[in-house]
Design a protein around this motif. Structure first.
Motif: not given
Length: 216
Positions: A89-90, A151-154, A162-170, A214-215
């Motif tokens: 993802w760029p 890593e993407r979000l620093g 981060v973990r909640v967003q990963a779970a949501a994507l999954n 993301p920026p």
């Protein structure tokens, strides 16, 4: 019906390379799913799967604990493809846009692996052992997604957001795959763009736009 399990393993055989073993397991997985689709899970034995790929039953049971677990290598192709897509993802581009262009361009599986994944997902609605494996494969992808997002979000991989967003994507990947399996159950094959759009829609709903662009 209880899952068919392997007899006690024997020792003394020299292991093959990891790559060759992975390829052999994938070949077995494909053969097993085709047999399950044709004869049903209950109507297929581990010995039949072994015979379909020219292996001895003893070798087959050394590699797979149950006949149902044979579906795992093919199912992993789906989650691996999604995590690889996310890793590419760029910066400065929305995740939905990235999925629409990148996902169809990086299909490195066999010619019918996508349909085999969908076949397992369809069967998993009635076969609890297959359902359990499908959910385990999904669960394994979650830490990988969290690492990519962190890593993407620093941010730290243990960060709860981060973990909640990963779970949501999954969850988005699982639901989109199950949705695609349902709409293609009658043999109708929508355009690839339509299928990718379903995944993109699920991802957008799961993330609510968080970290969507993301920026740079």
């Amino acid at each position: 019906m209880a899952a068919e399990t392997a007899p006690a393993a024997r020792r003394g055989r020299r292991p093959m390379s990891d790559r060759r073993r992975a390829l052999q397991r994938l070949e077995i997985s494909r053969a097993a799913i085709r047999l399950f689709r044709e004869h049903g899970v209950a109507g297929t034995s581990g010995e039949q799967i072994a015979d379909a790929v020219g292996l001895s039953a003893r070798t087959f049971w050394r590699w797979f604990r149950t006949k149902e677990s044979c579906v795992e290598p093919v199912l992993s192709l789906s989650t691996d493809a999604f995590t690889a897509c996310l890793a590419r993802w760029p910066a400065g581009r929305s995740l939905e846009e990235h999925l629409l262009t990148d996902f169809p361009e990086h299909d490195d599986g066999g010619p019918d692996d996508g349909e085999l994944v969908l076949a397992v997902v369809r069967m998993s609605r009635d076969e609890l052992a297959l359902r359990a494996i499908w959910l385990v494969v999904q669960e394994r992808a979650e830490p990988v997604l969290a690492g990519i997002l962190a890593e993407r979000l620093g941010r730290d991989v243990g960060d709860i957001e981060v973990r909640v967003q990963a779970a949501a994507l999954n969850a988005a990947l699982r639901i989109a795959t199950e949705d695609i399996a349902a709409v293609t159950a009658d043999g109708h094959e929508p355009p690839v763009d339509d299928l990718t759009a379903r995944l993109s829609t699920a991802v957008r709903a799961a993330t609510h736009g968080v970290a969507a662009s993301p920026p740079a």
